[in-house]
Write a protein that holds these residues in place. Sequence first.
Motif, PDB file in Angstrom:
ATOM      1  N   GLY A   1       0.905  -1.159   0.046  1.00 45.23           N
ATOM      2  CA  GLY A   1       0.090  -0.284  -0.089  1.00 45.23           C
ATOM      3  C   GLY A   1       0.995   1.311   0.007  1.00 45.23           C
ATOM      4  O   GLY A   1       1.801   1.184   0.738  1.00 45.23           O
TER       5      GLY A   1
ATOM      6  N   GLU B   1       0.677   5.638   0.280  1.00 37.87           N
ATOM      7  CA  GLU B   1      -0.213   7.007   0.819  1.00 37.87           C
ATOM      8  C   GLU B   1       0.873   8.038   0.723  1.00 37.87           C
ATOM      9  O   GLU B   1       1.860   7.990   1.224  1.00 37.87           O
ATOM     10  CB  GLU B   1      -0.471   6.527   2.121  1.00 37.87           C
ATOM     11  CG  GLU B   1      -0.966   7.721   3.306  1.00 37.87           C
ATOM     12  CD  GLU B   1      -2.178   8.556   2.478  1.00 37.87           C
ATOM     13  OE1 GLU B   1      -3.083   7.980   1.944  1.00 37.87           O
ATOM     14  OE2 GLU B   1      -2.178   9.890   2.698  1.00 37.87           O
TER      15      GLU B   1
ATOM     16  N   THR C   1      -3.548   5.325  -2.472  1.00 32.63           N
ATOM     17  CA  THR C   1      -4.349   6.131  -2.148  1.00 32.63           C
ATOM     18  C   THR C   1      -4.657   7.087  -3.552  1.00 32.63           C
ATOM     19  O   THR C   1      -3.654   7.546  -4.038  1.00 32.63           O
ATOM     20  CB  THR C   1      -4.250   7.136  -1.218  1.00 32.63           C
ATOM     21  OG1 THR C   1      -3.829   6.561  -0.089  1.00 32.63           O
ATOM     22  CG2 THR C   1      -4.897   8.611  -1.074  1.00 32.63           C
TER      23      THR C   1
ATOM     24  N   HIS D   1      -8.814   7.415   0.303  1.00 36.85           N
ATOM     25  CA  HIS D   1      -8.243   7.551   1.466  1.00 36.85           C
ATOM     26  C   HIS D   1      -9.330   7.528   2.765  1.00 36.85           C
ATOM     27  O   HIS D   1      -8.854   6.853   3.886  1.00 36.85           O
ATOM     28  CB  HIS D   1      -7.673   8.868   1.746  1.00 36.85           C
ATOM     29  CG  HIS D   1      -7.054   9.313   2.795  1.00 36.85           C
ATOM     30  ND1 HIS D   1      -5.465   9.027   3.012  1.00 36.85           N
ATOM     31  CD2 HIS D   1      -7.382  10.219   3.886  1.00 36.85           C
ATOM     32  CE1 HIS D   1      -5.301   9.517   4.367  1.00 36.85           C
ATOM     33  NE2 HIS D   1      -6.190  10.069   4.899  1.00 36.85           N
TER      34      HIS D   1
ATOM     35  N   GLY E   1      -9.923   4.258   3.590  1.00 32.25           N
ATOM     36  CA  GLY E   1      -8.636   3.371   4.561  1.00 32.25           C
ATOM     37  C   GLY E   1      -8.952   3.710   6.015  1.00 32.25           C
ATOM     38  O   GLY E   1      -8.886   2.745   6.882  1.00 32.25           O
TER      39      GLY E   1
ATOM     40  N   THR F   1     -10.077   0.807   9.041  1.00 34.98           N
ATOM     41  CA  THR F   1      -9.021   0.659  10.119  1.00 34.98           C
ATOM     42  C   THR F   1      -9.480  -0.377  11.096  1.00 34.98           C
ATOM     43  O   THR F   1      -8.723  -1.183  11.419  1.00 34.98           O
ATOM     44  CB  THR F   1      -8.368   2.227  10.585  1.00 34.98           C
ATOM     45  OG1 THR F   1      -7.690   2.436   9.363  1.00 34.98           O
ATOM     46  CG2 THR F   1      -7.493   1.759  11.384  1.00 34.98           C
TER      47      THR F   1
ATOM     48  N   MET G   1      -3.647   1.107   6.184  1.00 33.80           N
ATOM     49  CA  MET G   1      -4.852   1.069   6.068  1.00 33.80           C
ATOM     50  C   MET G   1      -5.146   1.264   4.536  1.00 33.80           C
ATOM     51  O   MET G   1      -6.184   0.456   4.233  1.00 33.80           O
ATOM     52  CB  MET G   1      -5.467   2.372   6.629  1.00 33.80           C
ATOM     53  CG  MET G   1      -5.146   3.739   6.124  1.00 33.80           C
ATOM     54  SD  MET G   1      -5.993   5.159   6.844  1.00 33.80           S
ATOM     55  CE  MET G   1      -5.468   6.214   5.673  1.00 33.80           C
ATOM     56  N   ILE G   2      -4.318   1.627   3.983  1.00 36.66           N
ATOM     57  CA  ILE G   2      -4.537   1.561   2.344  1.00 36.66           C
ATOM     58  C   ILE G   2      -4.387   0.206   1.998  1.00 36.66           C
ATOM     59  O   ILE G   2      -5.044  -0.369   0.962  1.00 36.66           O
ATOM     60  CB  ILE G   2      -3.620   2.667   1.770  1.00 36.66           C
ATOM     61  CG1 ILE G   2      -3.705   4.243   2.402  1.00 36.66           C
ATOM     62  CG2 ILE G   2      -3.907   2.641   0.178  1.00 36.66           C
ATOM     63  CD1 ILE G   2      -5.214   4.504   2.014  1.00 36.66           C
TER      64      ILE G   2
ATOM     65  N   ALA H   1      -7.393  -1.814   2.929  1.00 38.99           N
ATOM     66  CA  ALA H   1      -8.517  -1.482   2.178  1.00 38.99           C
ATOM     67  C   ALA H   1      -8.301  -2.137   0.863  1.00 38.99           C
ATOM     68  O   ALA H   1      -9.343  -2.596   0.241  1.00 38.99           O
ATOM     69  CB  ALA H   1      -8.751   0.102   2.246  1.00 38.99           C
TER      70      ALA H   1
END
Length: 361
Positions: free
Chosen positions: A9, A11, A87, A119, A122, A126, A317-318, A321
């Motif tokens: 991921g 971001e 993102t 975003h 994401g 979480t 988190m990205i 997701a």
Amino acid sequence: MAKTLTVLGLESSCDDTAAAIVRLAPDQSPQILAQVVRGQTQLHADFGGVVPEIAARAHAEKLDICVADVLRSSGLNLGDMDAVAVTAGPGLIGGVISGVMCAKGLSAGAGLPLIGVNHLAGHALTPRLTDQAAYPYLMLLVSGGHCQFLRVDSAQSFTRLGGTIDDAPGEAFDKTARLLGLPQPGGPAVEVEARAGDPTRFAFPRPLLDRPGCDMSFSGLKTALLRTRDAVMAEAGGLTRADRADLCAGFQAAVRDVLAEKTRRALADNPDLQLIAVAGGVAANTAIRDALMQVASAADAQFLAPPLALCTDNAAMIAYAGAELFQLGQRDDLTLTARPRWPLDSTSPAMLGSGRKGAKA
Ligand code: KG4
Ligand code: ZN
């Protein structure tokens, strides 16, 4: 049965350049194999805010380094990845473009599927990354740029229940700190001062509590703080330490009360939601957390605050997701575009709740 997924991921939507590798096991349990966040605070320090051009350039320089970092620390190669998630918005467009370009390069070069991630999704997912929260749940996103309640039903289904109609609470905390001569970011400084203060000495408004629903407003609170500060200074010729503490305590109590009451309403309007999770820097505030915890407990709901490093901007988190979206069949290609604005809930009024600063999510 689903197979194990390993997702890289990226971001870069504001002032943090981040990369992470997340693995999702067949039983859906996630694991962060590696992650790195390179902040840009120093680069922007002289300008009183994030300078988009400086941010974009720094992202373009640092993304490759971040990717190399997480590959090295996980002991994996690009070829071990199942997908690259990035993102694709909302955020400062130069930074988002840097991330999307980098991800496209990696995807094309290594022959990996590309997944563009919102975003905000994401942040909203979480609680699943940290605690495997079951759908549906309520998410309160409170940061320097955002403030909204989301009902999260799946990785592709978000309903915006309400949000700020002007500033985000983090902006108000930062402005309060500036007005009182406290350092930035203002939230932690205001919280420390507030501990010694009397929250009842000054009467600050609780905006929009008289209106139904979950919308909020924080810009009037900033003005109220300015006026009260000026009145105290005009009368006493300056601000004492105690005045400052009382102003911080009064302001923080007002934000806390608004967030708590609107959370109570969001839960009352959605009785099937048994979990409320928070994300964003303001969720670090102990007084606000405690109030939300009480609201949750009164509604027989669970309260969840992921570790702060995963509440603020990060790439884990990205990646996470991206893994869920991959499972749902999402695949992007080289036509993926970077979007400065991208509401999660396309049925809600356009970008209400973004905060004036807007770009930082
Ligand atoms: O989520 P975040 O790190 O960045 C984004 O805005 O995306 O949030 C930063 C915001 C800042 O406005 C900061 O003042 C606020 O979160 N903040 C706090 C606290 N810690 C950070 N606000 C209130 N109390 C805190 N303890
Ligand atoms: Zn964010």
